[in-house]
Each structure stands twice: as structure tokens, then as C-alpha cells.
Design a protein around this motif. Structure first.
Motif, PDB file in Angstrom:
ATOM      1  N   VAL A   1       0.830  -1.212   0.000  1.00 53.70           N
ATOM      2  CA  VAL A   1       0.000   0.000   0.000  1.00 53.70           C
ATOM      3  C   VAL A   1       0.861   1.257   0.000  1.00 53.70           C
ATOM      4  CG1 VAL A   1      -1.580   1.341   1.439  1.00 53.70           C
ATOM      5  CG2 VAL A   1      -2.040  -1.067   1.001  1.00 53.70           C
ATOM      6  N   LYS A   2       2.027   1.205   0.632  1.00 51.88           N
ATOM      7  CA  LYS A   2       2.902   2.372   0.660  1.00 51.88           C
ATOM      8  C   LYS A   2       3.400   2.752  -0.738  1.00 51.88           C
ATOM      9  CE  LYS A   2       4.623   1.948   5.406  1.00 51.88           C
ATOM     10  NZ  LYS A   2       5.804   1.679   6.268  1.00 51.88           N
ATOM     11  N   GLN A   3       3.305   1.821  -1.687  1.00 51.77           N
ATOM     12  CA  GLN A   3       3.720   2.114  -3.058  1.00 51.77           C
ATOM     13  C   GLN A   3       2.567   2.635  -3.913  1.00 51.77           C
ATOM     14  OE1 GLN A   3       6.235  -1.106  -4.815  1.00 51.77           O
ATOM     15  NE2 GLN A   3       5.956  -2.134  -2.838  1.00 51.77           N
ATOM     16  N   TRP A   4       1.348   2.573  -3.388  1.00 51.09           N
ATOM     17  CA  TRP A   4       0.186   2.992  -4.159  1.00 51.09           C
ATOM     18  C   TRP A   4       0.168   4.501  -4.342  1.00 51.09           C
ATOM     19  CZ3 TRP A   4      -4.791  -0.057  -2.382  1.00 51.09           C
ATOM     20  CH2 TRP A   4      -4.584  -1.418  -2.593  1.00 51.09           C
ATOM     21  N   ARG A   5      -0.450   4.916  -5.424  1.00 54.96           N
ATOM     22  CA  ARG A   5      -0.661   6.335  -5.681  1.00 54.96           C
ATOM     23  C   ARG A   5      -2.108   6.533  -6.145  1.00 54.96           C
ATOM     24  NH1 ARG A   5       3.082   6.183  -3.101  1.00 54.96           N
ATOM     25  NH2 ARG A   5       5.147   7.140  -3.399  1.00 54.96           N
ATOM     26  N   VAL A   6      -2.703   7.665  -5.724  1.00 52.89           N
ATOM     27  CA  VAL A   6      -4.091   7.950  -6.076  1.00 52.89           C
ATOM     28  C   VAL A   6      -4.219   9.324  -6.701  1.00 52.89           C
ATOM     29  CG1 VAL A   6      -5.032   6.498  -4.238  1.00 52.89           C
ATOM     30  CG2 VAL A   6      -4.599   8.917  -3.792  1.00 52.89           C
ATOM     31  N   ARG A   7      -5.285   9.489  -7.450  1.00 53.85           N
ATOM     32  CA  ARG A   7      -5.661  10.820  -7.918  1.00 53.85           C
ATOM     33  C   ARG A   7      -6.296  11.537  -6.734  1.00 53.85           C
ATOM     34  NH1 ARG A   7      -8.770   9.176 -11.245  1.00 53.85           N
ATOM     35  NH2 ARG A   7     -10.847   9.792 -10.504  1.00 53.85           N
ATOM     36  N   PRO A   8      -5.739  12.670  -6.281  1.00 54.41           N
ATOM     37  CA  PRO A   8      -6.213  13.303  -5.047  1.00 54.41           C
ATOM     38  C   PRO A   8      -7.708  13.616  -5.088  1.00 54.41           C
ATOM     39  CG  PRO A   8      -4.124  14.254  -5.717  1.00 54.41           C
ATOM     40  CD  PRO A   8      -4.581  13.375  -6.861  1.00 54.41           C
ATOM     41  N   PHE A   9      -8.313  13.566  -3.917  1.00 56.82           N
ATOM     42  CA  PHE A   9      -9.722  13.907  -3.749  1.00 56.82           C
ATOM     43  C   PHE A   9      -9.851  15.398  -3.441  1.00 56.82           C
ATOM     44  CE2 PHE A   9      -9.566   9.426  -2.984  1.00 56.82           C
ATOM     45  CZ  PHE A   9     -10.826   8.915  -3.272  1.00 56.82           C
ATOM     46  N   SER A  10     -11.002  15.951  -3.741  1.00 55.96           N
ATOM     47  CA  SER A  10     -11.288  17.338  -3.387  1.00 55.96           C
ATOM     48  C   SER A  10     -12.770  17.475  -3.080  1.00 55.96           C
ATOM     49  CB  SER A  10     -10.898  18.291  -4.525  1.00 55.96           C
ATOM     50  OG  SER A  10     -11.699  18.051  -5.666  1.00 55.96           O
ATOM     51  N   THR A  11     -13.090  18.462  -2.257  1.00 55.73           N
ATOM     52  CA  THR A  11     -14.482  18.787  -1.978  1.00 55.73           C
ATOM     53  C   THR A  11     -14.612  20.294  -1.935  1.00 55.73           C
ATOM     54  OG1 THR A  11     -16.338  18.489  -0.432  1.00 55.73           O
ATOM     55  CG2 THR A  11     -14.146  18.612   0.523  1.00 55.73           C
ATOM     56  N   GLY A  12     -15.608  20.822  -2.629  1.00 54.84           N
ATOM     57  CA  GLY A  12     -15.766  22.270  -2.701  1.00 54.84           C
ATOM     58  C   GLY A  12     -14.571  22.952  -3.331  1.00 54.84           C
ATOM     59  N   GLY A  13     -13.843  22.251  -4.219  1.00 49.88           N
ATOM     60  CA  GLY A  13     -12.684  22.832  -4.870  1.00 49.88           C
ATOM     61  C   GLY A  13     -11.421  22.824  -4.038  1.00 49.88           C
ATOM     62  N   ARG A  14     -11.474  22.214  -2.821  1.00 48.36           N
ATOM     63  CA  ARG A  14     -10.312  22.160  -1.944  1.00 48.36           C
ATOM     64  C   ARG A  14      -9.832  20.722  -1.817  1.00 48.36           C
ATOM     65  NH1 ARG A  14     -13.934  25.120   1.173  1.00 48.36           N
ATOM     66  NH2 ARG A  14     -14.129  23.373   2.618  1.00 48.36           N
ATOM     67  N   PRO A  15      -8.513  20.486  -1.894  1.00 51.01           N
ATOM     68  CA  PRO A  15      -8.008  19.123  -1.696  1.00 51.01           C
ATOM     69  C   PRO A  15      -8.210  18.677  -0.260  1.00 51.01           C
ATOM     70  CG  PRO A  15      -6.195  20.679  -1.840  1.00 51.01           C
ATOM     71  CD  PRO A  15      -7.430  21.454  -2.174  1.00 51.01           C
ATOM     72  N   VAL A  16      -8.532  17.410  -0.081  1.00 48.98           N
ATOM     73  CA  VAL A  16      -8.750  16.864   1.257  1.00 48.98           C
ATOM     74  C   VAL A  16      -8.124  15.479   1.352  1.00 48.98           C
ATOM     75  CG1 VAL A  16     -10.894  18.119   1.740  1.00 48.98           C
ATOM     76  CG2 VAL A  16     -10.991  15.922   0.563  1.00 48.98           C
ATOM     77  N   ASP A  17      -7.742  15.100   2.571  1.00 49.95           N
ATOM     78  CA  ASP A  17      -7.365  13.721   2.839  1.00 49.95           C
ATOM     79  C   ASP A  17      -8.634  12.872   2.878  1.00 49.95           C
ATOM     80  OD1 ASP A  17      -4.793  14.590   3.032  1.00 49.95           O
ATOM     81  OD2 ASP A  17      -4.557  14.155   5.167  1.00 49.95           O
TER      82      ASP A  17
END
Length: 244
Positions: free
Chosen positions: A216-232
Motif C-alpha cells: 500500500v505504501k507504493q500505491w498512488r491515487v488521484r487526489p480527492f477534493s471537496t468544494g474545490g479544496r483538496p482533502v485527505d
């Protein structure tokens, strides 16, 4: 509704959205204010008893009757609406909730696990999510999570859609020789910069979990956002280690 359900209030209103196929015995009562204090969809065919501006009571058997639904308020209103018939009312409720939240944000003091007092006169904006995001309450809760915590929770399927790189874990040789197999579940965090971090092991053999974490530490994702702001994003991943 497996049994008796009851909602009570002092001076506040009680608003209930009813599925059209719900079977229930409705008993709604307002202690003062008269008949105008109970508003109901005409299709409910409630029997209303009132004494001028005094107590008012409405009863009825919905779809032949079923578990009791008792509603009581001292001086508020009781509204009974079908779930699919009052979209405008639902939107009004959402807006009222947002406004109450914004008012509270002006005065709430922070503890380590609480809320931060606003540093400006403007309360944080509750972002509007796209309509295909799911039910309105899910969108509202996601907005609250992002506002207060800086992250949101997503189901595993949604996380999978955002994966750009996801090498599978290698089966540990020691576990293979020992015949160890089974399910490993991890709680993970997709960060704003596209990495995956493991928050905790939810279940599984430690040896297999170590292999899952390394992958899992090697995985990469397309970042999430809500309301135009990036979020974890907090989610879970599951691996099924099986010997063949």
C-alpha cells in the motif's frame, strides 16, 4: 420501525418525512396553538381533534396501520410529509442546519478533539457537492468532515476508482511455508499529494498485514477534493491472501 417510535419537543417543530409504503399508527399531539399547529399531507387522511387554541391531536392508520409513531410538542408545529413530495422543504431544512452550524462556529472554543473558534467574522463555507455524489445527508456530512477535520470518509469502491498505481502485495515466503492465509483489512489515508498512508490494521495476521502495508505504501491515487479544496480521505482496503 420494528416497534414504538416517539419524538418529543418543547417549543421546537417536529418534521417527519414518511416513506409512502410505511405501515404505522400515527398519533401526533400539540399541547397548545390549535389545529394550525399540525400540518400533514392530505393523502394521510388524519383524524384531527382540537379545542380552539388549546390542545390538538391527529391520529391515523397509514397503509392499514402498524407500529405506533407518537409525536409530541408543547408549542411547536408538527409536519408530516411524504419523503418524495417535498423537495423544497428538504432543501429548506438543509439550509437551516447550515445556518445554525455557522452561528455556533462563531462561539465554540476548541479542545484537542473539538472545534476551532473562527479567526474571522466569516464562518467556513459549507461546500455544495455534485448531485451525483449521493444522498443529501451524505453530502452534508462530508462537508462537515472536511470543514472540521480536513478529511472525509469514502467507501472502498470510491477509493479504488481513484487509484493510479496499485501493485499487489507479495505473499510472504514464511507465511507461505507455514500455510498462513486469510483476510487483511487496513484503514488507510489518501493524502492530498496522492500518497497512501496506513492508519491502522483492522484485522489479519501480522505477517500478512506487513506485506499488505508494504504494498500500500507504493500505491498512488488521484487526489480527492471537496468544494474545490483538496482533502485527505479515510477509507479501507482489503486483501485476500490464499494459497493455491
Amino acid at each position: 420501525m420494528p416497534g414504538l417510535s416517539q419524538l418529543t419537543s418543547g417549543n421546537g417543530d417536529i418534521i417527519v418525512f414518511l416513506p409512502r409504503n410505511l405501515a404505522a399508527d400515527i398519533d401526533a399531539q400539540v399541547e397548545s396553538g390549535g389545529e394550525r399547529r399540525i400540518e400533514a399531507d392530505p393523502a394521510l387522511a388524519l383524524q384531527i381533534q382540537n379545542r380552539g387554541n388549546g390542545p390538538v391531536r391527529a391520529t391515523g392508520a397509514l397503509n392499514g396501520g402498524g407500529p405506533p409513531l407518537k409525536l409530541r410538542t408543547t408549542a411547536g408545529k408538527i409536519r408530516l410529509q411524504f419523503l418524495d413530495s417535498q423537495i423544497a422543504l428538504r432543501q429548506t431544512l438543509i439550509q437551516e442546519q447550515k445556518e445554525r452550524l455557522m452561528e455556533r462556529l462563531q462561539t465554540v472554543q476548541l479542545t484537542q478533539t473539538g472545534f476551532v473558534k473562527s479567526q474571522s467574522s466569516n464562518a467556513p463555507e459549507i461546500a455544495n457537492e455534485p448531485q451525483d455524489r449521493g444522498d443529501w445527508i451524505d453530502r452534508w456530512l462530508s462537508s462537515l468532515e472536511a470543514t472540521f477535520l480536513g478529511n472525509i470518509h469514502e467507501d472502498p469502491d470510491e477509493l479504488q476508482k481513484h487509484l493510479m498505481l496499485a501493485p499487489p502485495p507479495a505473499y510472504p515466503e514464511i507465511a507461505r511455508r507455514a500455510g498462513v492465509q486469510g483476510i487483511v483489512r487496513l484503514q488507510v489515508r489518501a493524502t492530498k499529494d496522492g500518497r497512501i498512508e496506513v492508519d491502522k490494521i483492522l484485522s489479519g495476521s501480522p505477517t500478512l498485514a506487513d506485506a499488505a502495508i508494504a504494498a500500500v505504501k507504493q500505491w498512488r491515487v488521484r487526489p480527492f477534493s471537496t468544494g474545490g479544496r483538496p482533502v485527505d480521505v479515510i477509507s479501507t482496503v482489503t486483501f485476500n491472501f490464499q494459497l493455491h
